[in-house]
Write a protein that holds these residues in place. Sequence first.
Motif, mmCIF file in Angstrom:
data_model
loop_
_atom_site.group_PDB
_atom_site.id
_atom_site.type_symbol
_atom_site.label_atom_id
_atom_site.label_comp_id
_atom_site.label_asym_id
_atom_site.label_seq_id
_atom_site.Cartn_x
_atom_site.Cartn_y
_atom_site.Cartn_z
ATOM 1 N N TYR A 98 29.807 32.622 21.600
ATOM 2 C CA TYR A 98 29.868 31.676 21.082
ATOM 3 C C TYR A 98 28.686 30.450 21.158
ATOM 4 O O TYR A 98 28.588 29.702 20.160
ATOM 5 N N LYS A 99 28.010 30.724 22.158
ATOM 6 C CA LYS A 99 26.685 29.973 22.590
ATOM 7 C C LYS A 99 25.598 30.063 21.608
ATOM 8 O O LYS A 99 24.609 29.293 21.417
ATOM 9 N N HIS A 100 25.660 31.357 20.933
ATOM 10 C CA HIS A 100 24.474 31.510 20.011
ATOM 11 C C HIS A 100 24.633 30.581 18.849
ATOM 12 O O HIS A 100 25.797 30.427 17.984
ATOM 13 N N PRO A 101 23.716 29.894 18.276
ATOM 14 C CA PRO A 101 23.854 28.940 17.295
ATOM 15 C C PRO A 101 24.082 29.370 15.961
ATOM 16 O O PRO A 101 24.630 28.547 15.188
ATOM 17 N N ALA A 102 24.133 30.669 15.541
ATOM 18 C CA ALA A 102 24.542 31.008 14.452
ATOM 19 C C ALA A 102 26.216 31.603 14.243
ATOM 20 O O ALA A 102 26.658 31.628 13.220
ATOM 21 N N VAL A 103 26.830 31.518 15.453
ATOM 22 C CA VAL A 103 28.184 32.169 15.599
ATOM 23 C C VAL A 103 29.058 30.989 15.165
ATOM 24 O O VAL A 103 29.185 29.887 15.986
ATOM 25 N N LEU A 104 30.048 31.378 14.219
ATOM 26 C CA LEU A 104 31.052 30.369 14.168
ATOM 27 C C LEU A 104 32.363 30.844 14.905
ATOM 28 O O LEU A 104 32.932 29.847 15.620
ATOM 29 N N ILE A 111 37.273 37.237 27.418
ATOM 30 C CA ILE A 111 36.751 35.943 27.093
ATOM 31 C C ILE A 111 35.570 35.491 27.784
ATOM 32 O O ILE A 111 34.630 34.574 27.261
ATOM 33 N N GLU A 112 35.045 35.846 28.935
ATOM 34 C CA GLU A 112 33.619 35.936 29.381
ATOM 35 C C GLU A 112 32.674 36.303 28.329
ATOM 36 O O GLU A 112 31.623 35.412 27.992
ATOM 37 N N VAL A 113 32.687 37.350 27.842
ATOM 38 C CA VAL A 113 31.873 37.860 26.704
ATOM 39 C C VAL A 113 31.789 36.877 25.505
ATOM 40 O O VAL A 113 30.893 36.649 24.936
ATOM 41 N N ILE A 160 22.230 39.473 18.544
ATOM 42 C CA ILE A 160 23.304 38.996 19.298
ATOM 43 C C ILE A 160 23.344 39.798 20.565
ATOM 44 O O ILE A 160 23.839 39.355 21.724
ATOM 45 N N ILE A 161 23.023 41.385 20.641
ATOM 46 C CA ILE A 161 22.920 41.932 21.780
ATOM 47 C C ILE A 161 21.711 41.355 22.699
ATOM 48 O O ILE A 161 22.011 41.295 23.950
ATOM 49 N N ASP A 162 20.670 41.178 22.055
ATOM 50 C CA ASP A 162 19.472 40.587 23.103
ATOM 51 C C ASP A 162 19.824 39.150 23.590
ATOM 52 O O ASP A 162 19.604 38.877 24.697
ATOM 53 N N PHE A 163 20.916 38.199 22.784
ATOM 54 C CA PHE A 163 21.242 37.016 23.365
ATOM 55 C C PHE A 163 22.165 37.192 24.576
ATOM 56 O O PHE A 163 22.143 36.870 25.592
ATOM 57 N N CYS A 164 23.088 38.297 24.201
ATOM 58 C CA CYS A 164 24.225 38.528 25.250
ATOM 59 C C CYS A 164 23.183 39.226 26.643
ATOM 60 O O CYS A 164 23.699 38.841 27.911
ATOM 61 N N ARG A 165 22.234 39.905 26.352
ATOM 62 C CA ARG A 165 21.243 40.419 27.381
ATOM 63 C C ARG A 165 20.971 39.257 28.551
ATOM 64 O O ARG A 165 20.575 39.414 29.564
#
Length: 169
Positions: free
Chosen positions: A82-88, A75-77, A121-126
């Motif tokens: 979900y905060k990425h603007p491209a993710v539905l 859930i944390e990940v 997506i990976i860079d956003f998570c980083r």
Amino acid sequence: MQDVPADGETMGEVVMRGNNVMQGYFNDPDATEWAFRGGWFHSGDLAVMYPDGYIELRDRAKDIIISSGTNISTIEVERVIYKHPAVLEVAVIAIPDAKRGEVPKAFVTLKSDFSVTVQEIIDFCRQHLAVFKIPKAVEFIELPKTATGKVQKYLLREKEWVGYEKRIH
């Protein structure tokens, strides 16, 4: 079967009993016995408790990823992705890893008219997660769902764990 401290940090399983809890699983005495061990219904939900007595659900016990002995909340990940603007939509599960046992993998559905790469997506998570929580793989798909719209993570797990006897590598 002991209360966790009401500190908003220590996670434990939500258990309950009372006249509003089911009596058992229909025609499944083994599952009923397991669910009601110790005289309490074990929900499988993991939560923290706050000093005011409220609880916050954090994950499902079966969804926790154990990577090199460290627990990762799916859930944390998912909340970060979900905060990425491209993710539905997103679902995160454990996948086998020869070195760490299991690692996170994210399945992502993009919003229409958006385009993003796995590396983005990976860079956003980083930027928002500890290194060990960053998904080691990202796949763009339409998530499998039930008739009521609940994501069927077990279908994602089955696909990733084909050829393994157990879901622990």
